[in-house]
Each structure stands twice: as structure tokens, then as C-alpha cells.
Motif scaffolding. Structure first.
Motif, PDB file in Angstrom:
ATOM      1  N   TYR A  55       6.838  -3.005 -42.757  1.00  0.00           N
ATOM      2  CA  TYR A  55       5.137  -3.751 -43.061  1.00  0.00           C
ATOM      3  C   TYR A  55       5.050  -4.726 -41.865  1.00  0.00           C
ATOM      4  O   TYR A  55       5.470  -5.486 -42.047  1.00  0.00           O
ATOM      5  CB  TYR A  55       4.342  -3.948 -44.132  1.00  0.00           C
ATOM      6  CG  TYR A  55       4.660  -5.332 -45.381  1.00  0.00           C
ATOM      7  CD1 TYR A  55       4.081  -6.386 -44.663  1.00  0.00           C
ATOM      8  CD2 TYR A  55       5.599  -5.060 -45.972  1.00  0.00           C
ATOM      9  CE1 TYR A  55       3.939  -7.001 -45.298  1.00  0.00           C
ATOM     10  CE2 TYR A  55       6.188  -6.084 -46.807  1.00  0.00           C
ATOM     11  CZ  TYR A  55       5.291  -7.642 -46.953  1.00  0.00           C
ATOM     12  OH  TYR A  55       5.631  -8.454 -46.883  1.00  0.00           O
ATOM     13  N   LEU A  56       3.622  -4.682 -41.400  1.00  0.00           N
ATOM     14  CA  LEU A  56       3.711  -5.661 -40.449  1.00  0.00           C
ATOM     15  C   LEU A  56       1.450  -5.548 -41.590  1.00  0.00           C
ATOM     16  O   LEU A  56       0.926  -5.017 -41.322  1.00  0.00           O
ATOM     17  CB  LEU A  56       3.166  -5.901 -39.690  1.00  0.00           C
ATOM     18  CG  LEU A  56       2.851  -6.678 -38.296  1.00  0.00           C
ATOM     19  CD1 LEU A  56       2.783  -8.297 -38.599  1.00  0.00           C
ATOM     20  CD2 LEU A  56       2.989  -6.415 -37.266  1.00  0.00           C
ATOM     21  N   SER A  57       0.971  -7.473 -41.667  1.00  0.00           N
ATOM     22  CA  SER A  57      -0.014  -7.403 -42.544  1.00  0.00           C
ATOM     23  C   SER A  57      -0.430  -8.852 -41.252  1.00  0.00           C
ATOM     24  O   SER A  57       0.157  -9.846 -41.514  1.00  0.00           O
ATOM     25  CB  SER A  57      -0.200  -7.861 -43.936  1.00  0.00           C
ATOM     26  OG  SER A  57       0.111  -6.814 -44.965  1.00  0.00           O
ATOM     27  N   ARG A  70      -7.058 -11.776 -47.504  1.00  0.00           N
ATOM     28  CA  ARG A  70      -7.204 -10.978 -47.335  1.00  0.00           C
ATOM     29  C   ARG A  70      -6.550 -10.090 -46.077  1.00  0.00           C
ATOM     30  O   ARG A  70      -6.252 -10.714 -45.065  1.00  0.00           O
ATOM     31  CB  ARG A  70      -8.890 -10.441 -47.308  1.00  0.00           C
ATOM     32  CG  ARG A  70      -8.981 -10.255 -49.085  1.00  0.00           C
ATOM     33  CD  ARG A  70      -8.422  -9.583 -50.299  1.00  0.00           C
ATOM     34  NE  ARG A  70      -8.825 -10.024 -51.116  1.00  0.00           N
ATOM     35  CZ  ARG A  70      -8.802 -10.480 -52.305  1.00  0.00           C
ATOM     36  NH1 ARG A  70      -7.566 -11.907 -51.587  1.00  0.00           N
ATOM     37  NH2 ARG A  70      -9.171 -10.748 -53.017  1.00  0.00           N
ATOM     38  N   VAL A  71      -6.322  -8.368 -45.845  1.00  0.00           N
ATOM     39  CA  VAL A  71      -5.590  -8.089 -44.535  1.00  0.00           C
ATOM     40  C   VAL A  71      -6.277  -7.827 -44.112  1.00  0.00           C
ATOM     41  O   VAL A  71      -7.545  -6.718 -44.295  1.00  0.00           O
ATOM     42  CB  VAL A  71      -4.997  -7.608 -45.570  1.00  0.00           C
ATOM     43  CG1 VAL A  71      -3.978  -6.026 -43.518  1.00  0.00           C
ATOM     44  CG2 VAL A  71      -3.321  -8.013 -46.075  1.00  0.00           C
ATOM     45  N   VAL A  72      -6.584  -8.306 -42.477  1.00  0.00           N
ATOM     46  CA  VAL A  72      -7.515  -7.246 -41.615  1.00  0.00           C
ATOM     47  C   VAL A  72      -6.837  -6.739 -40.604  1.00  0.00           C
ATOM     48  O   VAL A  72      -8.070  -5.490 -40.221  1.00  0.00           O
ATOM     49  CB  VAL A  72      -8.399  -8.690 -41.147  1.00  0.00           C
ATOM     50  CG1 VAL A  72      -9.511  -9.211 -42.125  1.00  0.00           C
ATOM     51  CG2 VAL A  72      -7.123  -9.560 -39.868  1.00  0.00           C
ATOM     52  N   MET A 128      -5.666  -5.466 -51.424  1.00  0.00           N
ATOM     53  CA  MET A 128      -5.696  -6.830 -50.216  1.00  0.00           C
ATOM     54  C   MET A 128      -6.126  -6.954 -48.970  1.00  0.00           C
ATOM     55  O   MET A 128      -6.583  -7.752 -48.187  1.00  0.00           O
ATOM     56  CB  MET A 128      -3.650  -7.529 -50.281  1.00  0.00           C
ATOM     57  CG  MET A 128      -3.540  -6.268 -49.327  1.00  0.00           C
ATOM     58  SD  MET A 128      -1.177  -6.755 -49.234  1.00  0.00           S
ATOM     59  CE  MET A 128      -1.119  -5.140 -48.349  1.00  0.00           C
ATOM     60  N   PHE A 129      -6.785  -5.570 -48.759  1.00  0.00           N
ATOM     61  CA  PHE A 129      -7.700  -5.418 -47.943  1.00  0.00           C
ATOM     62  C   PHE A 129      -8.877  -5.558 -48.043  1.00  0.00           C
ATOM     63  O   PHE A 129      -9.894  -6.542 -48.803  1.00  0.00           O
ATOM     64  CB  PHE A 129      -7.907  -3.650 -47.936  1.00  0.00           C
ATOM     65  CG  PHE A 129      -6.130  -2.840 -47.180  1.00  0.00           C
ATOM     66  CD1 PHE A 129      -5.179  -3.633 -46.879  1.00  0.00           C
ATOM     67  CD2 PHE A 129      -6.656  -1.542 -47.373  1.00  0.00           C
ATOM     68  CE1 PHE A 129      -4.154  -2.607 -46.295  1.00  0.00           C
ATOM     69  CE2 PHE A 129      -5.371  -0.252 -47.530  1.00  0.00           C
ATOM     70  CZ  PHE A 129      -4.334  -1.854 -46.470  1.00  0.00           C
ATOM     71  N   ALA A 130      -9.123  -6.048 -46.748  1.00  0.00           N
ATOM     72  CA  ALA A 130     -10.668  -6.904 -46.377  1.00  0.00           C
ATOM     73  C   ALA A 130     -11.847  -6.171 -45.820  1.00  0.00           C
ATOM     74  O   ALA A 130     -11.014  -4.575 -46.327  1.00  0.00           O
ATOM     75  CB  ALA A 130     -11.016  -7.847 -44.462  1.00  0.00           C
ATOM     76  N   ASP A 151     -13.025  -5.041 -43.539  1.00  0.00           N
ATOM     77  CA  ASP A 151     -13.047  -3.971 -42.091  1.00  0.00           C
ATOM     78  C   ASP A 151     -11.780  -4.054 -41.647  1.00  0.00           C
ATOM     79  O   ASP A 151     -11.795  -4.267 -41.056  1.00  0.00           O
ATOM     80  CB  ASP A 151     -13.635  -5.277 -41.246  1.00  0.00           C
ATOM     81  CG  ASP A 151     -13.173  -6.394 -41.370  1.00  0.00           C
ATOM     82  OD1 ASP A 151     -12.657  -7.231 -41.858  1.00  0.00           O
ATOM     83  OD2 ASP A 151     -13.970  -7.893 -40.658  1.00  0.00           O
ATOM     84  N   VAL A 152     -10.785  -3.374 -42.670  1.00  0.00           N
ATOM     85  CA  VAL A 152      -9.223  -3.850 -42.038  1.00  0.00           C
ATOM     86  C   VAL A 152      -9.328  -2.409 -41.222  1.00  0.00           C
ATOM     87  O   VAL A 152      -9.853  -1.904 -41.232  1.00  0.00           O
ATOM     88  CB  VAL A 152      -8.578  -3.679 -43.335  1.00  0.00           C
ATOM     89  CG1 VAL A 152      -9.204  -1.971 -44.197  1.00  0.00           C
ATOM     90  CG2 VAL A 152      -6.753  -3.520 -43.466  1.00  0.00           C
ATOM     91  N   ALA A 153      -8.369  -2.739 -40.123  1.00  0.00           N
ATOM     92  CA  ALA A 153      -7.722  -1.979 -38.863  1.00  0.00           C
ATOM     93  C   ALA A 153      -6.591  -1.375 -39.450  1.00  0.00           C
ATOM     94  O   ALA A 153      -5.696  -2.722 -39.962  1.00  0.00           O
ATOM     95  CB  ALA A 153      -7.451  -2.082 -37.737  1.00  0.00           C
ATOM     96  N   MET A 154      -6.489   0.075 -39.914  1.00  0.00           N
ATOM     97  CA  MET A 154      -4.797   0.961 -40.202  1.00  0.00           C
ATOM     98  C   MET A 154      -4.914   1.774 -39.147  1.00  0.00           C
ATOM     99  O   MET A 154      -5.637   2.182 -40.042  1.00  0.00           O
ATOM    100  CB  MET A 154      -5.029   0.707 -41.799  1.00  0.00           C
ATOM    101  CG  MET A 154      -3.879   1.513 -42.598  1.00  0.00           C
ATOM    102  SD  MET A 154      -3.779   1.710 -44.304  1.00  0.00           S
ATOM    103  CE  MET A 154      -2.590   2.874 -44.386  1.00  0.00           C
ATOM    104  N   PRO A 155      -3.632   2.028 -39.383  1.00  0.00           N
ATOM    105  CA  PRO A 155      -3.550   3.591 -38.187  1.00  0.00           C
ATOM    106  C   PRO A 155      -4.235   4.506 -38.897  1.00  0.00           C
ATOM    107  O   PRO A 155      -3.444   4.416 -40.304  1.00  0.00           O
ATOM    108  CB  PRO A 155      -2.436   3.066 -38.034  1.00  0.00           C
ATOM    109  CG  PRO A 155      -1.722   1.897 -37.226  1.00  0.00           C
ATOM    110  CD  PRO A 155      -2.745   1.848 -38.890  1.00  0.00           C
TER     111      PRO A 155
END
Length: 284
Positions: free
Chosen positions: A116-118, A128-130, A44-46, A48-52
Motif C-alpha cells: 500500500y501507499l498512503s 488522515r489519508v487523502v 484512517m480516511f479523510a 475527501d480521500v482519493a482511492m482508485p
């Protein structure tokens, strides 16, 4: 002459847009049950996804996010399933957020639970998740569904780069003002001032989500000045100027307690009534 649609019709349209986003989130969750946790979540990720990450930085690409998920060896053979309990949609129906509960089932039968928070963007490939954030959950607490966060009506998406840049700058300024005012009034009062009444916080690892501004303010407190400062590293905003997300670092001031981090990644979803309105956080 333009004739406004009936109030009921104006309300139905945002609800349907939110339902489409919820359906997308559930669809990825259902597909994830048939593969390993890394591939299931990353689908589901874009780009350019930002994830810690564990080093208190954020990923800047899908490849980096996959590497972060892969850093936990159990994810390679685990399955991940999740269910949204709340969603929100921007007025242009091109961005939105979901938050919910997740279960990661390891090969040995152990179940790791999380919240979770998307934050989503609708691209040519669909939703898609950014921006993505997980919070470990030690209990088996069940979170009831919450009402969606909806605009009064939908509007056409805009490609006005200057207007979008102004929206982005306004969220950036709101986040920085939030931190600045916390130094003077204290963390709890600042959270009360800058949040919407129905805001939701993922909460800590020992309990469920914090629902409502009263619960959030009652949990996050302490006398001024705030023991932390923060500022956004990046902002994603809808062209309608009513919803966006910030992510960056919370930095502790003074000595760091034993066993705690000096720098902590954060993610905050913001909403307002429209361009020119006051930004308030709605999810984090």
C-alpha cells in the motif's frame, strides 16, 4: 538576531515528525485488527480521500471509498492489518506518506496480501489519508524497513493561498513534463530522469517493491515513444512546497493487449528541496 539550531537538532526534529506519522499509521493498523477490513481501513480516511475504483476512476469522498472497499464481499468479514516500511514528511510537518505491507485475513482463513501507499494530511482530527492505493501481492515476500524521507529542517506551516496554488501548479507541470518527455526519450529514460535516487515503486503483483532508481529504470523501459501518456486529475501539496501527491489516469496509445486495461489509475508522491527546486518522484 536569529540563531540557527545545531545541525543535529535540526535533523532530530524531522525524524520525530516522521515517527509521529509512522505511529499514526501503526495505530490505525492495530485498531483495524479488532474490526472488519472495511471499517478498519476506512477509519484512517479523510473526508475527501482519493482511492482508485474498479472502473478506473477515483473516489472523491470517504463514503465513495467505503463503497469501493465494500465491493469486495470478503472484506465485510475479513480483518486487515498492515505495517509501514517507509515514511516521508513535509517540511511543515503537515503532510507525509507511508508505504508498507498488508494482510487481509478472510473468514475461511485465507490470507490476501497486498502493498500500500498512503498520502497523509494532518487535520484537526489528526493524521488522515487523502490518497490511498493498494497493489495485490501474490507472494509472501517480506519487505525490510527503509530510511525515512526527511526535509533538512522543519518550517512553520503557511496559509498563503497564492503560494500554495503556485506549489500545486508546479507539481502539475512536472507530472505533465514527465509524460511529455517520455514520448520523446522513452519510458525508462524518463523514469530515470524524473525520479529521486532513493525512489520506491510498489511494483507488480508478483514481487515486492522496486527500491532505488536503478531498479525502477531497469524494470520500466522500452524504446521511444512511450506506449502510454498520463496527466494529473488532482494535486495535494504541502504549504512548505517540498512534498505533494498527484493522481490521475495512465492511457494506453494504440491497441490494448488482451486482458489489459486501456486506462490505469496512478498515484505519485513528489519531493523537492524547497520552493523553486526541481520536483522528483519518491514513491508510487
Amino acid at each position: 538576531m536569529m540563531v540557527a539550531a545545531p545541525a543535529s537538532a535540526q535533523r532530530v526534529m524531522p525524524i520525530r515528525a516522521a515517527e509521529a506519522l509512522i505511529a499514526a499509521d501503526r495505530g490505525f493498523a492495530q485498531a483495524s485488527a479488532r474490526t472488519n477490513a472495511i471499517d478498519g481501513i476506512a477509519a484512517m480516511f479523510a473526508h475527501d480521500v482519493a482511492m482508485p475504483r474498479l472502473d478506473a476512476t477515483f473516489t472523491r469522498s470517504k463514503a465513495e471509498a467505503i463503497a469501493t472497499l465494500s465491493a469486495e464481499p470478503r472484506n465485510r468479514t475479513a480483518t486487515a492489518t498492515w505495517a509501514p516500511v517507509r515514511a516521508g514528511i513535509s517540511a511543515d510537518a503537515m503532510q507525509g506518506f507511508t508505504m508498507g505491507m498488508m494482510a487481509l485475513r478472510d473468514a475461511d482463513g485465507t490470507v490476501r496480501r497486498a502493498k500500500y501507499l498512503s498520502y497523509w494530511r494532518k487535520d484537526r482530527d489528526g493524521w488522515r489519508v487523502v490518497s490511498y492505493k493498494q497493489q495485490r501481492l501474490a507472494s509472501e515476500e517480506v519487505q525490510p524497513s527503509l530510511p525515512p524521507v526527511l526535509p533538512p529542517r522543519l518550517v512553520a506551516a503557511s496559509r498563503d493561498a497564492r503560494a500554495i496554488a503556485r506549489h500545486r501548479a508546479s507539481i502539475d507541470a512536472a507530472e505533465r513534463r514527465f509524460s511529455d518527455e517520455a514520448q520523446a526519450m522513452g519510458l525508462g529514460p524518463a523514469f530515470c530522469k524524473h525520479g529521486r535516487r532513493d525512489a520506491t515503486n510498489l511494483g507488480g503483483s508478483r514481487s515486492g517493491m522496486l527500491i532505488g532508481l536503478d531498479k525502477i529504470c531497469g524494470t520500466i523501459g522500452g524504446p521511444p515513444p512511450s506506449p502510454v501518456t498520463w496527466a494529473p486529475d488532482a494535486v495535494e501539496v504541502a504549504s512548505s512546497g517540498d512534498m505533494g501527491v498527484t493522481w490521475g489516469m495512465i492511457r494506453r496509445k494504440g491497441p490494448v493487449p488482451t486482458g489489459e486495461l486501456a486506462i490505469i489509475p496512478y498515484t505519485t508522491v513528489w519531493v523537492r528541496g524547497g520552493p523553486g527546486g526541481v520536483w522528483q518522484y519518491i514513491a508510487e
